[in-house]
Design a protein around this motif. Structure first.
Motif, PDB file in Angstrom:
ATOM      1  N   CYS A 165      -2.547 -11.220  -2.656  1.00  0.00           N
ATOM      2  CA  CYS A 165      -2.401  -9.877  -3.214  1.00  0.00           C
ATOM      3  C   CYS A 165      -1.842  -9.035  -2.078  1.00  0.00           C
ATOM      4  O   CYS A 165      -2.567  -8.618  -1.190  1.00  0.00           O
ATOM      5  CB  CYS A 165      -3.753  -9.346  -3.674  1.00  0.00           C
ATOM      6  SG  CYS A 165      -3.704  -7.652  -4.286  1.00  0.00           S
ATOM      7  N   ARG A 166      -0.509  -8.849  -2.076  1.00  0.00           N
ATOM      8  CA  ARG A 166       0.101  -8.151  -0.942  1.00  0.00           C
ATOM      9  C   ARG A 166       1.122  -7.133  -1.436  1.00  0.00           C
ATOM     10  O   ARG A 166       1.736  -7.298  -2.485  1.00  0.00           O
ATOM     11  CB  ARG A 166       0.749  -9.139   0.027  1.00  0.00           C
ATOM     12  CG  ARG A 166       1.877  -9.955  -0.532  1.00  0.00           C
ATOM     13  CD  ARG A 166       2.221 -11.154   0.350  1.00  0.00           C
ATOM     14  NE  ARG A 166       2.431 -10.778   1.741  1.00  0.00           N
ATOM     15  CZ  ARG A 166       2.410 -11.663   2.762  1.00  0.00           C
ATOM     16  NH1 ARG A 166       2.197 -12.948   2.507  1.00  0.00           N
ATOM     17  NH2 ARG A 166       2.611 -11.265   3.994  1.00  0.00           N
ATOM     18  N   ALA A 167       1.293  -6.099  -0.664  1.00  0.00           N
ATOM     19  CA  ALA A 167       2.324  -5.099  -0.967  1.00  0.00           C
ATOM     20  C   ALA A 167       2.652  -4.339   0.294  1.00  0.00           C
ATOM     21  O   ALA A 167       1.785  -4.021   1.099  1.00  0.00           O
ATOM     22  CB  ALA A 167       1.855  -4.147  -2.060  1.00  0.00           C
ATOM     23  N   ILE A 168       3.946  -4.032   0.425  1.00  0.00           N
ATOM     24  CA  ILE A 168       4.445  -3.282   1.571  1.00  0.00           C
ATOM     25  C   ILE A 168       4.604  -1.817   1.150  1.00  0.00           C
ATOM     26  O   ILE A 168       4.937  -1.530  -0.002  1.00  0.00           O
ATOM     27  CB  ILE A 168       5.770  -3.898   2.060  1.00  0.00           C
ATOM     28  CG1 ILE A 168       6.159  -3.363   3.434  1.00  0.00           C
ATOM     29  CG2 ILE A 168       6.883  -3.680   1.076  1.00  0.00           C
ATOM     30  CD1 ILE A 168       7.275  -4.182   4.084  1.00  0.00           C
ATOM     31  N   VAL A 169       4.337  -0.909   2.092  1.00  0.00           N
ATOM     32  CA  VAL A 169       4.430   0.517   1.800  1.00  0.00           C
ATOM     33  C   VAL A 169       5.797   1.051   2.209  1.00  0.00           C
ATOM     34  O   VAL A 169       6.223   0.881   3.366  1.00  0.00           O
ATOM     35  CB  VAL A 169       3.310   1.290   2.524  1.00  0.00           C
ATOM     36  CG1 VAL A 169       3.500   2.804   2.364  1.00  0.00           C
ATOM     37  CG2 VAL A 169       1.950   0.852   1.992  1.00  0.00           C
ATOM     38  N   LEU A 170       6.479   1.679   1.262  1.00  0.00           N
ATOM     39  CA  LEU A 170       7.793   2.265   1.510  1.00  0.00           C
ATOM     40  C   LEU A 170       7.649   3.782   1.682  1.00  0.00           C
ATOM     41  O   LEU A 170       6.705   4.380   1.177  1.00  0.00           O
ATOM     42  CB  LEU A 170       8.734   1.967   0.342  1.00  0.00           C
ATOM     43  CG  LEU A 170       8.970   0.490   0.022  1.00  0.00           C
ATOM     44  CD1 LEU A 170       9.920   0.349  -1.168  1.00  0.00           C
ATOM     45  CD2 LEU A 170       9.512  -0.247   1.250  1.00  0.00           C
ATOM     46  N   PRO A 171       8.582   4.405   2.401  1.00  0.00           N
ATOM     47  CA  PRO A 171       8.489   5.859   2.622  1.00  0.00           C
ATOM     48  C   PRO A 171       8.537   6.628   1.309  1.00  0.00           C
ATOM     49  O   PRO A 171       9.109   6.153   0.317  1.00  0.00           O
ATOM     50  CB  PRO A 171       9.731   6.174   3.477  1.00  0.00           C
ATOM     51  CG  PRO A 171      10.180   4.856   4.021  1.00  0.00           C
ATOM     52  CD  PRO A 171       9.752   3.810   3.055  1.00  0.00           C
ATOM     53  N   ALA A 172       7.970   7.808   1.324  1.00  0.00           N
ATOM     54  CA  ALA A 172       8.034   8.696   0.158  1.00  0.00           C
ATOM     55  C   ALA A 172       9.491   8.984  -0.181  1.00  0.00           C
ATOM     56  O   ALA A 172      10.345   9.057   0.709  1.00  0.00           O
ATOM     57  CB  ALA A 172       7.287   9.977   0.447  1.00  0.00           C
TER      58      ALA A 172
END
Ligand code: CA
Length: 433
Positions: free
Chosen positions: A425-432
């Motif tokens: 269960c993984r996810a990368i955070v992208l800029p607003a």
């Protein structure tokens, strides 16, 4: 309560002719989780994870290899119809799949229906009609409560009511889909009015997800003795949270936009049947705590309604990724740090007559251990943002930064049995934006 039983499909000596399954950390033949996958942009289909492969169930059935299988649920692109199965139907399918994947004589017929998992995309396993998030991680509730009320962290209802709120189903995404940093209102203490902008306190929450199997009719509660048959399986759930929005908006009605921008789940449904060997007693309540009210108490559930699952959360920053560093473990702890069992939250949810449907998702709430090495959120690890942690890359973190990836994993262990895992269960955070 009729809990799933241990049978030959849990035999530690069983092996599959799909060689990659034997010794596989997540998907040995004792697991057999269901999911929805596609290859090369094709139509999403129902599959079963086996080692490094996915068994295409519709193809398997159309070749006559699942004799008793009703084709209607196989034709769909979600597991909702499968989740509506009775426990007996679920067991029959599990045993048929186990036979196909362990008995060498099926190898030639089944092999054409195996797809390499790394060439497939996994989708949400179900059309999630409703999502409810609970708060049963007792140490998380204590830790977060103590940030606001050091002398009285738990509110008086906590030990009587499995606390929960209705979450947002539409923004749940499978592992791998990036999360865009949300914008919203936050109130800085030094200023009179809130400001609007990207969250500066983005956090993850390490939770188990509980998939509802058979539903209940509106107005008909689910007794504790029946609760287990309504649980189809489990997944990992990252309940992404914007702590600054949450602190400003949550009173008096609870979480709203701080949570609803996105939640990430692991895409494989680890069935209740696969987890039969990993059932353990619900930990005894501390001396002086009230017993569950009678409608939430069942002797069999207390004896074996918890699960021996180890949960962990890790981080990979952009710099770590660029320099090839392994994920850094933020926490690890047992899923038994829950004040209420999965059956109790199902029963409580339906106790007012609320109808649950196949494919509904319940979150347990953040599961933390008593000490910092098992805290299931950065809010706890950083003590409310006051104490940064230092990663092996030399970078400091109080909350999640753009480019960070959060990875949750889970493994069930029991002496004498083959361990099974949940996948990622993984996810990368992208800029607003
Ligand atoms: Ca949560």
């Amino acid at each position: 309560m009729s809990l799933p039983q241990i049978d030959h499909t849990h035999d530690a000596a069983a092996t599959s002719w799909v060689e990659s399954a034997n010794g596989h950390g997540d998907f040995p033949v004792q697991n057999l989780p269901y999911g929805v996958f596609c290859r090369g942009g094709g139509r999403p289909q129902i599959g079963v994870a086996i080692g490094d492969h996915i068994l295409d169930l519709a193809g398997t059935a159309s070749a006559g290899l699942l004799r008793d299988a009703d084709a209607s649920w196989l034709a769909g692109s979600s597991l909702n119809a499968l989740m509506a199965f009775s426990p007996d139907e679920r067991l029959t399918l599990r045993r048929a799949l186990f036979e196909l994947l362990t008995n060498e004589r099926h190898r030639a017929a089944v092999t054409p229906h195996l797809k390499p998992a790394d060439a497939c995309t996994l989708h949400l396993p179900a059309a999630i009609g409703d999502y409810t998030d609970f708060y049963v991680g007792i140490h998380h509730a204590n830790n977060v409560g103590a940030l606001f009320r050091p002398d009285n962290p738990l509110l008086p209802n906590y030990k009587y009511v499995p606390i929960g709120y209705h979450g947002r189903a539409s923004s749940i995404r499978p592992s791998g889909v990036p999360v865009v940093r949300p914008k919203g209102q936050r109130k800085v203490p030094e200023q009179d009015a809130p400001i609007v902008g990207p969250t500066v306190r983005l956090d993850y929450e390490l939770e188990l997800g509980v998939w509802i199997g058979e539903g209940n009719a509106l107005g008909e509660p689910i007794a504790m003795t029946d609760a287990a048959r309504h649980i189809a399986g489990y997944c990992l759930l990252n309940d992404w949270s914007a702590r600054d929005f949450q602190a400003w908006e949550y009173q008096p009605l609870g979480p709203f936009l701080a949570k609803s921008f996105q939640s990430t789940i692991s895409p494989w449904v680890i069935t209740a049947e696969a987890l039969a060997p990993f059932r353990i007693a619900q930990p005894a309540r501390p001396q002086g705590d009230p017993a569950p009210l009678p409608y939430l108490f069942d002797t069999a559930d207390q004896a074996s309604g918890a699960l021996a699952i180890k949960l962990s959360a890790s981080i990979v920053t952009a710099r770590m990724r660029q320099t090839g560093q392994a994920p850094y473990r933020l926490s690890e702890g047992p899923a038994s740090n829950m004040y209420w069992t999965a059956a109790q939250i199902v029963t409580h949810h339906a106790s007012n007559g609320c109808n649950l449907n196949p494919g509904d998702l319940l979150g347990t709430g953040t599961i933390s251990a008593p000490t910092i090495d098992g805290y299931g959120s950065l809010l706890e690890i950083s003590n409310g943002g006051k104490t940064p942690i230092t990663l092996p890359s030399g970078e400091a973190r109080t909350f999640v930064e753009d480019g960070d990836e959060i990875l949750l994993t889970a493994t069930a262990h029991a002496d004498g049995f083959v361990s099974i895992g949940f996948g990622q269960c993984r996810a990368i955070v992208l800029p607003a934006q």
